[in-house]
Design an enzyme around this catalytic site. Structure first.
Site, PDB file in Angstrom:
ATOM      1  N   HIS A   7      19.701  28.766  12.327  1.00  7.47           N
ATOM      2  CA  HIS A   7      19.540  27.596  12.729  1.00  7.47           C
ATOM      3  C   HIS A   7      20.795  27.499  13.927  1.00  7.47           C
ATOM      4  O   HIS A   7      20.711  27.131  15.203  1.00  7.47           O
ATOM      5  CB  HIS A   7      19.183  26.338  12.162  1.00  7.47           C
ATOM      6  CG  HIS A   7      19.776  24.994  12.622  1.00  7.47           C
ATOM      7  ND1 HIS A   7      18.835  24.225  13.495  1.00  7.47           N
ATOM      8  CD2 HIS A   7      20.734  24.293  12.657  1.00  7.47           C
ATOM      9  CE1 HIS A   7      19.547  23.182  14.003  1.00  7.47           C
ATOM     10  NE2 HIS A   7      20.597  23.405  13.621  1.00  7.47           N
TER      11      HIS A   7
ATOM     12  N   TYR B 120      16.275  29.890   2.719  1.00  6.04           N
ATOM     13  CA  TYR B 120      15.126  28.972   2.728  1.00  6.04           C
ATOM     14  C   TYR B 120      13.959  29.831   3.175  1.00  6.04           C
ATOM     15  O   TYR B 120      12.775  29.470   3.226  1.00  6.04           O
ATOM     16  CB  TYR B 120      15.199  27.995   3.592  1.00  6.04           C
ATOM     17  CG  TYR B 120      15.705  27.978   4.935  1.00  6.04           C
ATOM     18  CD1 TYR B 120      15.062  28.583   5.787  1.00  6.04           C
ATOM     19  CD2 TYR B 120      17.166  27.645   5.095  1.00  6.04           C
ATOM     20  CE1 TYR B 120      15.383  28.388   7.207  1.00  6.04           C
ATOM     21  CE2 TYR B 120      17.584  27.692   6.310  1.00  6.04           C
ATOM     22  CZ  TYR B 120      16.908  28.436   7.490  1.00  6.04           C
ATOM     23  OH  TYR B 120      17.474  28.403   8.536  1.00  6.04           O
TER      24      TYR B 120
ATOM     25  N   ARG C  25      11.761  30.548  15.727  1.00  2.75           N
ATOM     26  CA  ARG C  25      13.432  30.901  15.869  1.00  2.75           C
ATOM     27  C   ARG C  25      13.673  31.972  14.825  1.00  2.75           C
ATOM     28  O   ARG C  25      13.737  31.701  13.388  1.00  2.75           O
ATOM     29  CB  ARG C  25      13.980  29.761  15.236  1.00  2.75           C
ATOM     30  CG  ARG C  25      15.478  29.578  15.578  1.00  2.75           C
ATOM     31  CD  ARG C  25      16.158  29.587  14.102  1.00  2.75           C
ATOM     32  NE  ARG C  25      15.934  28.270  13.415  1.00  2.75           N
ATOM     33  CZ  ARG C  25      16.035  27.992  12.081  1.00  2.75           C
ATOM     34  NH1 ARG C  25      16.364  29.346  11.471  1.00  2.75           N
ATOM     35  NH2 ARG C  25      15.656  27.187  11.460  1.00  2.75           N
TER      36      ARG C  25
HETATM   37  C1  LIG Z   1      20.444  12.071  15.280  1.00  3.01           C
HETATM   38  C2  LIG Z   1      20.721  13.570  14.538  1.00  3.01           C
HETATM   39  N1  LIG Z   1      20.481  13.742  13.249  1.00  3.01           N
HETATM   40  C3  LIG Z   1      20.471  14.758  12.579  1.00  3.01           C
HETATM   41  C4  LIG Z   1      21.369  15.971  13.282  1.00  3.01           C
HETATM   42  C5  LIG Z   1      21.543  17.359  12.542  1.00  3.01           C
HETATM   43  N2  LIG Z   1      20.583  18.216  13.163  1.00  3.01           N
HETATM   44  C6  LIG Z   1      21.064  19.022  14.038  1.00  3.01           C
HETATM   45  S1  LIG Z   1      19.632  20.219  14.499  1.00  3.01           S
HETATM   46  C7  LIG Z   1      18.634  19.428  13.449  1.00  3.01           C
HETATM   47  C8  LIG Z   1      17.353  19.958  13.178  1.00  3.01           C
HETATM   48  C9  LIG Z   1      16.657  20.071  14.856  1.00  3.01           C
HETATM   49  O1  LIG Z   1      15.285  20.839  14.471  1.00  3.01           O
HETATM   50  P1  LIG Z   1      14.503  20.901  15.759  1.00  3.01           P
HETATM   51  O2  LIG Z   1      14.313  19.456  16.465  1.00  3.01           O
HETATM   52  O3  LIG Z   1      13.211  21.506  15.070  1.00  3.01           O
HETATM   53  O4  LIG Z   1      15.096  21.843  16.732  1.00  3.01           O
HETATM   54  P2  LIG Z   1      15.774  23.356  16.502  1.00  3.01           P
HETATM   55  O5  LIG Z   1      17.249  23.272  15.883  1.00  3.01           O
HETATM   56  O6  LIG Z   1      14.688  23.877  15.513  1.00  3.01           O
HETATM   57  O7  LIG Z   1      15.833  24.081  17.718  1.00  3.01           O
HETATM   58  C10 LIG Z   1      19.090  18.387  12.540  1.00  3.01           C
HETATM   59  C11 LIG Z   1      18.627  17.635  11.521  1.00  3.01           C
HETATM   60  C12 LIG Z   1      21.652  15.634  14.445  1.00  3.01           C
HETATM   61  N3  LIG Z   1      22.349  16.605  15.208  1.00  3.01           N
HETATM   62  N4  LIG Z   1      21.336  14.560  15.175  1.00  3.01           N
END
Ligand SMILES: Cc1ncc(C[n+]2csc(CCOP(=O)(O)OP(=O)(O)O)c2C)c(N)n1
Length: 326
Positions: A229, A238, A225
């Site tokens: 985010h 970070y 990425r």
């Molecule tokens: C159940 C839940 N917990 C926490 C969040 C907050 N949150 C949104 S995106 C994210 C990280 C996701 O990372 P990843 O699965 O690696 O996907 P990426 O965003 O890097 O594509 C978090 C913790 C959420 N949306 N839903």
């Protein structure tokens, strides 16, 4: 992929201009998304995306104004028709789409049992998740269920190196998400997520496995990425820009372009023409998004269940009393 890159960049600009309240960019993940989506037969397979799957939705033929309506928050589930497009609404709950996909896939197994399996095999669910999502308990339950019941589902993991500010190595102890497949009794393929052709091939293999009734499979596309985010994130807190450049790997668009030119499949002029078409498309989508306008607030109660519950009707009455929008 060019159209996806343009739309993605445009969406960030629209957020900065105040058109969209928020957006989750996908810079660097175009090959993983478009390559995997092109491996599906969307007359019967079904996509369960996260909030970052613009490229999947575009490749699956979803109308991009309707898609952007979710990011506009004008319509919580997107304006497109999931039944017609076979693309479920964007899922903001991390790992939520994984459970939905496994449930849908198990439904295909039950259907085949009662109606008889089609000669061309089972319809397959493809669910998208990140390396971060793979830490959720829901994913382990979903993978275990899918393994035990041989559900025709492909877990397409975009390992983009980060879950917001947390790097993969801080949450995946076994080295990769793919490595977990063995524990759930399913094959897993790890693929260069910056290589569209490799992603297409790996996803085709995984889909064929599920379609033939052999159960689930994992495809882990190793991507990066490149930007924040989400539009509210500051990756400078970070990681450094130098690290970003070093870790990002080859740009999937540049790689595909070079490949097409070297193989003589497309000329410079054709590819430049695609750039222009993509820019015009982004402009059309912008105009379409601006023309959408607000939706009636009562819809948030009306479209939850076919037959609303008493509690929902009570909430709607309270909302009507308190809201100026009633
Ligand atoms: C159940 C839940 N917990 C926490 C969040 C907050 N949150 C949104 S995106 C994210 C990280 C996701 O990372 P990843 O699965 O690696 O996907 P990426 O965003 O890097 O594509 C978090 C913790 C959420 N949306 N839903």
């Amino acid at each position: 992929m060019t159209a996806v890159r343009r739309l993605d960049q445009a969406a960030i600009a629209w957020q900065r201009q105040g058109i969209l309240p928020a957006y989750a960019p996908e810079l660097g993940q175009e090959a993983a998304q478009v390559g995997s989506a092109l491996a599906l037969d969307l007359s019967r397979d079904f996509v369960f995306p996260t909030y970052r799957e613009l490229g999947v939705a575009r490749a699956a033929g979803v109308n991009m104004v309707e898609y952007m309506s979710t990011h506009l928050a004008t319509w919580h589930g997107g304006l497109w028709d999931p039944a017609a497009s076979h693309v479920a609404p964007i899922q903001a709950v991390v790992a939520g789409s994984v459970l939905h996909a496994v449930g849908w896939a198990h439904g295909q197994t039950l259907l085949a049992r009662t109606a008889g399996a089609a000669a061309e095999g089972l319809a397959v669910a493809v669910t998208y998740l990140g390396d971060g999502a793979s830490s959720q308990g829901d994913v382990h339950e979903a993978m275990n269920f899918a393994g035990v019941f041989a559900a025709p589902v492909v877990f397409f993991v975009q390992n983009n190196g980060w879950a917001i500010s947390v790097p993969t190595e801080k949450q995946v102890a076994g080295g990769s998400v793919a490595a977990r497949g063995a524990g759930y009794g399913m094959p897993s393929l790890q693929v260069d997520g910056n290589d569209a052709a490799a992603v297409l091939e790996a996803t085709r293999r995984a889909v064929a496995h599920a379609r033939a009734g052999h159960g689930p499979a994992i495809v882990e596309a190793m991507t990066y990425r490149r930007g924040p985010h989400a539009t509210s994130d500051d990756p400078g807190r970070y990681r450094t820009l130098d690290e970003e450049r070093l870790d990002g790997g080859a740009d999937p668009l540049v790689r595909l372009r070079e490949r097409l030119l070297t193989a003589g499949i497309a000329s410079e002029a054709t590819l430049d023409g695609l750039d222009e078409t993509a820019t015009a498309e982004a402009e059309d989508v912008r105009a379409g998004v601006l023309a959408l306008g607000p939706r009636p607030g009562a819809e948030m109660f009306d479209f939850v269940f076919t037959e609303p519950t008493d509690e929902l009707q009570r909430q709607k009455a309270v909302w009507r009393e308190e809201s100026e929008h009633a």
